[in-house]
Design a protein around this motif. Structure first.
Motif, PDB file in Angstrom:
ATOM      1  N   TYR A  55      36.683  -8.182  31.239  1.00 35.19           N
ATOM      2  CA  TYR A  55      35.550  -7.576  30.536  1.00 35.19           C
ATOM      3  C   TYR A  55      34.249  -8.361  30.802  1.00 35.19           C
ATOM      4  O   TYR A  55      33.600  -8.871  29.884  1.00 35.19           O
ATOM      5  CB  TYR A  55      35.825  -7.492  29.028  1.00 35.19           C
ATOM      6  N   PRO A  56      33.861  -8.479  32.090  1.00 31.45           N
ATOM      7  CA  PRO A  56      32.786  -9.416  32.458  1.00 31.45           C
ATOM      8  C   PRO A  56      31.452  -9.181  31.775  1.00 31.45           C
ATOM      9  O   PRO A  56      30.737 -10.157  31.495  1.00 31.45           O
ATOM     10  CB  PRO A  56      32.680  -9.235  33.982  1.00 31.45           C
ATOM     11  N   ALA A  57      31.065  -7.931  31.519  1.00 32.97           N
ATOM     12  CA  ALA A  57      29.759  -7.703  30.882  1.00 32.97           C
ATOM     13  C   ALA A  57      29.690  -8.374  29.521  1.00 32.97           C
ATOM     14  O   ALA A  57      28.613  -8.760  29.057  1.00 32.97           O
ATOM     15  CB  ALA A  57      29.498  -6.202  30.726  1.00 32.97           C
ATOM     16  N   PHE A  58      30.838  -8.518  28.873  1.00 28.16           N
ATOM     17  CA  PHE A  58      30.877  -9.083  27.527  1.00 28.16           C
ATOM     18  C   PHE A  58      31.251 -10.568  27.516  1.00 28.16           C
ATOM     19  O   PHE A  58      30.725 -11.332  26.711  1.00 28.16           O
ATOM     20  CB  PHE A  58      31.877  -8.296  26.670  1.00 28.16           C
ATOM     21  N   THR A  59      32.160 -10.975  28.397  1.00 31.01           N
ATOM     22  CA  THR A  59      32.663 -12.351  28.341  1.00 31.01           C
ATOM     23  C   THR A  59      31.912 -13.326  29.240  1.00 31.01           C
ATOM     24  O   THR A  59      31.868 -14.521  28.952  1.00 31.01           O
ATOM     25  CB  THR A  59      34.149 -12.398  28.721  1.00 31.01           C
ATOM     26  N   LYS A  60      31.323 -12.838  30.334  1.00 25.17           N
ATOM     27  CA  LYS A  60      30.697 -13.757  31.293  1.00 25.17           C
ATOM     28  C   LYS A  60      29.566 -14.588  30.686  1.00 25.17           C
ATOM     29  O   LYS A  60      29.514 -15.808  30.903  1.00 25.17           O
ATOM     30  CB  LYS A  60      30.208 -13.000  32.517  1.00 25.17           C
ATOM     31  N   PRO A  61      28.632 -13.982  29.907  1.00 24.21           N
ATOM     32  CA  PRO A  61      27.576 -14.815  29.323  1.00 24.21           C
ATOM     33  C   PRO A  61      28.122 -15.922  28.435  1.00 24.21           C
ATOM     34  O   PRO A  61      27.674 -17.071  28.505  1.00 24.21           O
ATOM     35  CB  PRO A  61      26.738 -13.807  28.524  1.00 24.21           C
ATOM     36  N   LEU A  62      29.107 -15.588  27.593  1.00 24.39           N
ATOM     37  CA  LEU A  62      29.678 -16.591  26.697  1.00 24.39           C
ATOM     38  C   LEU A  62      30.455 -17.640  27.485  1.00 24.39           C
ATOM     39  O   LEU A  62      30.410 -18.837  27.157  1.00 24.39           O
ATOM     40  CB  LEU A  62      30.587 -15.914  25.672  1.00 24.39           C
ATOM     41  N   LYS A  63      31.141 -17.231  28.535  1.00 25.84           N
ATOM     42  CA  LYS A  63      31.881 -18.186  29.367  1.00 25.84           C
ATOM     43  C   LYS A  63      30.940 -19.196  29.994  1.00 25.84           C
ATOM     44  O   LYS A  63      31.242 -20.399  30.054  1.00 25.84           O
ATOM     45  CB  LYS A  63      32.670 -17.445  30.445  1.00 25.84           C
ATOM     46  N   HIS A  79      43.123  -5.117  21.394  1.00 18.77           N
ATOM     47  CA  HIS A  79      43.962  -4.347  20.476  1.00 18.77           C
ATOM     48  C   HIS A  79      43.454  -2.909  20.527  1.00 18.77           C
ATOM     49  O   HIS A  79      42.428  -2.591  19.925  1.00 18.77           O
ATOM     50  CB  HIS A  79      43.877  -4.900  19.057  1.00 18.77           C
ATOM     51  N   GLY A  80      44.171  -2.058  21.271  1.00 19.75           N
ATOM     52  CA  GLY A  80      43.678  -0.707  21.473  1.00 19.75           C
ATOM     53  C   GLY A  80      42.411  -0.748  22.307  1.00 19.75           C
ATOM     54  O   GLY A  80      42.387  -1.298  23.407  1.00 19.75           O
ATOM     55  N   GLU A  81      41.338  -0.194  21.775  1.00 18.92           N
ATOM     56  CA  GLU A  81      40.058  -0.193  22.485  1.00 18.92           C
ATOM     57  C   GLU A  81      39.105  -1.257  21.956  1.00 18.92           C
ATOM     58  O   GLU A  81      37.922  -1.252  22.298  1.00 18.92           O
ATOM     59  CB  GLU A  81      39.403   1.192  22.382  1.00 18.92           C
ATOM     60  N   ARG A  82      39.601  -2.159  21.141  1.00 21.52           N
ATOM     61  CA  ARG A  82      38.771  -3.228  20.590  1.00 21.52           C
ATOM     62  C   ARG A  82      39.173  -4.561  21.217  1.00 21.52           C
ATOM     63  O   ARG A  82      40.358  -4.880  21.318  1.00 21.52           O
ATOM     64  CB  ARG A  82      38.913  -3.294  19.065  1.00 21.52           C
ATOM     65  N   VAL A  83      38.163  -5.316  21.641  1.00 16.62           N
ATOM     66  CA  VAL A  83      38.393  -6.622  22.252  1.00 16.62           C
ATOM     67  C   VAL A  83      37.807  -7.693  21.345  1.00 16.62           C
ATOM     68  O   VAL A  83      36.607  -7.688  21.051  1.00 16.62           O
ATOM     69  CB  VAL A  83      37.748  -6.713  23.644  1.00 16.62           C
ATOM     70  N   SER A  84      38.661  -8.594  20.872  1.00 15.01           N
ATOM     71  CA  SER A  84      38.232  -9.714  20.050  1.00 15.01           C
ATOM     72  C   SER A  84      37.991 -10.918  20.955  1.00 15.01           C
ATOM     73  O   SER A  84      38.866 -11.298  21.738  1.00 15.01           O
ATOM     74  CB  SER A  84      39.303 -10.048  19.004  1.00 15.01           C
ATOM     75  N   ILE A  85      36.804 -11.495  20.882  1.00 15.50           N
ATOM     76  CA  ILE A  85      36.414 -12.586  21.775  1.00 15.50           C
ATOM     77  C   ILE A  85      36.238 -13.860  20.962  1.00 15.50           C
ATOM     78  O   ILE A  85      35.545 -13.866  19.941  1.00 15.50           O
ATOM     79  CB  ILE A  85      35.123 -12.225  22.537  1.00 15.50           C
ATOM     80  N   LYS A  86      36.859 -14.951  21.416  1.00 13.29           N
ATOM     81  CA  LYS A  86      36.892 -16.194  20.647  1.00 13.29           C
ATOM     82  C   LYS A  86      36.420 -17.373  21.486  1.00 13.29           C
ATOM     83  O   LYS A  86      36.470 -17.338  22.709  1.00 13.29           O
ATOM     84  CB  LYS A  86      38.314 -16.473  20.144  1.00 13.29           C
ATOM     85  N   VAL A  87      36.005 -18.423  20.796  1.00 15.43           N
ATOM     86  CA  VAL A  87      35.741 -19.725  21.403  1.00 15.43           C
ATOM     87  C   VAL A  87      36.496 -20.762  20.588  1.00 15.43           C
ATOM     88  O   VAL A  87      36.341 -20.832  19.367  1.00 15.43           O
ATOM     89  CB  VAL A  87      34.244 -20.060  21.424  1.00 15.43           C
ATOM     90  N   ASN A  88      37.325 -21.541  21.276  1.00 23.82           N
ATOM     91  CA  ASN A  88      38.159 -22.543  20.598  1.00 23.82           C
ATOM     92  C   ASN A  88      38.931 -21.916  19.438  1.00 23.82           C
ATOM     93  O   ASN A  88      39.032 -22.472  18.335  1.00 23.82           O
ATOM     94  CB  ASN A  88      37.307 -23.711  20.113  1.00 23.82           C
ATOM     95  N   ASP A  89      39.468 -20.706  19.685  1.00 22.78           N
ATOM     96  CA  ASP A  89      40.281 -19.946  18.730  1.00 22.78           C
ATOM     97  C   ASP A  89      39.492 -19.447  17.523  1.00 22.78           C
ATOM     98  O   ASP A  89      40.085 -18.946  16.566  1.00 22.78           O
ATOM     99  CB  ASP A  89      41.488 -20.765  18.246  1.00 22.78           C
ATOM    100  N   GLU A  90      38.167 -19.559  17.540  1.00 25.12           N
ATOM    101  CA  GLU A  90      37.323 -19.042  16.462  1.00 25.12           C
ATOM    102  C   GLU A  90      36.631 -17.772  16.954  1.00 25.12           C
ATOM    103  O   GLU A  90      35.949 -17.784  17.974  1.00 25.12           O
ATOM    104  CB  GLU A  90      36.271 -20.080  16.058  1.00 25.12           C
ATOM    105  N   ARG A  91      36.854 -16.671  16.238  1.00 33.12           N
ATOM    106  CA  ARG A  91      36.314 -15.401  16.706  1.00 33.12           C
ATOM    107  C   ARG A  91      34.796 -15.396  16.662  1.00 33.12           C
ATOM    108  O   ARG A  91      34.187 -15.712  15.650  1.00 33.12           O
ATOM    109  CB  ARG A  91      36.844 -14.229  15.866  1.00 33.12           C
TER     110      ARG A  91
END
Length: 245
Positions: A55-63, A79-91
């Protein structure tokens, strides 16, 4: 752009681009500290690959921000069509792939900018129109840019998280502790997210409020005091919910 080019050269930076735009200058001089978000402030431009892992449009900036931080690890789960994005296991946020231009995506990108502002205090400069770019810059350069007519969109982005009657908790980062009458805590947390809040399980410097029900956890209270997080009870929480109505 001549004043910007002149200022950077006076500070010892080599400006070699001939394109007369702040975007081109920043991308050339601060290539390793420039993070492209796309046009998320107005329109989100997506390719087919953005709907699939990673999901690069969403994760690349944070990465990229995590890479600059050095000790932060990004992860995500779909989960289905929802993507939960975390840093150090914190959403950090949730993206709905069925409605990627919706408020959840805006809240996620806002949270990414806020995280950068916490990690790199007074060094964040966000700019651009069709293509939004975030730079982690020396503090004195951010001050110079803002003083010389270059708008830092990070300030506007924070202002755009104002709460409304439909989303009275928009822009707030909350942690809940204790019991809440007949409601299970995960139900209270879900209700808060529906109202626009971002709910964490662990207190961080991004947390706005620790909401205490009956028998709140002593460790969370101690952590809130250590971090300077505001602690409120259920009456205070209800006041937050009703203040935008």
């Amino acid at each position: 752009m001549r004043p910007l080019k002149r200022y950077l050269e006076q500070q010892g930076y080599a400006v070699t681009t001939t394109e007369p735009s702040v975007y081109a200058i920043m991308e050339q001089v601060f290539a390793d500290r420039s993070i492209i978000f796309g046009g998320f402030l107005d329109d989100l431009y997506l390719e087919d690959e953005d709907y699939e892992r990673p999901y690069p449009a969403f994760t690349k900036p944070l990465k990229m921000i995590c890479t600059l931080k050095g000790d932060a690890k990004l992860s995500y789960a779909r989960h289905g069509e929802r993507v939960s994005i975390k840093v150090n296991d914190e959403r950090i946020g949730v993206v709905d792939l069925d409605y990627p231009e919706g408020p959840e995506t805006a809240a996620y990108f806002t949270a990414v900018v806020r995280l950068a502002q916490v990690w790199f205090a007074e060094q964040v400069f966000l700019y651009g129109d069709e293509m939004t770019q975030l730079c982690i810059l020396p503090k004195e350069l951010v001050v110079w840019l803002e003083a010389n007519g270059f708008e830092n969109l990070a300030h506007r982005l924070v202002a755009d998280t104002q709460r409304s009657a439909d989303y009275p908790l928009r822009g707030l980062v909350l942690v809940f502790t204790g019991t809440f009458g007949d409601m299970k805590r995960h139900s209270v947390e879900f209700e808060a997210e529906v109202l626009g809040a971002r709910v964490q399980q662990v207190l961080t410097r991004l947390t706005d409020y620790l909401i205490c029900g009956n028998k709140p956890g002593a460790s969370k209270l101690a952590k809130a005091e250590e971090l300077g997080v505001t602690v409120i009870d259920t009456d205070g929480y209800q006041a937050l919910v009703s203040q935008a109505e």
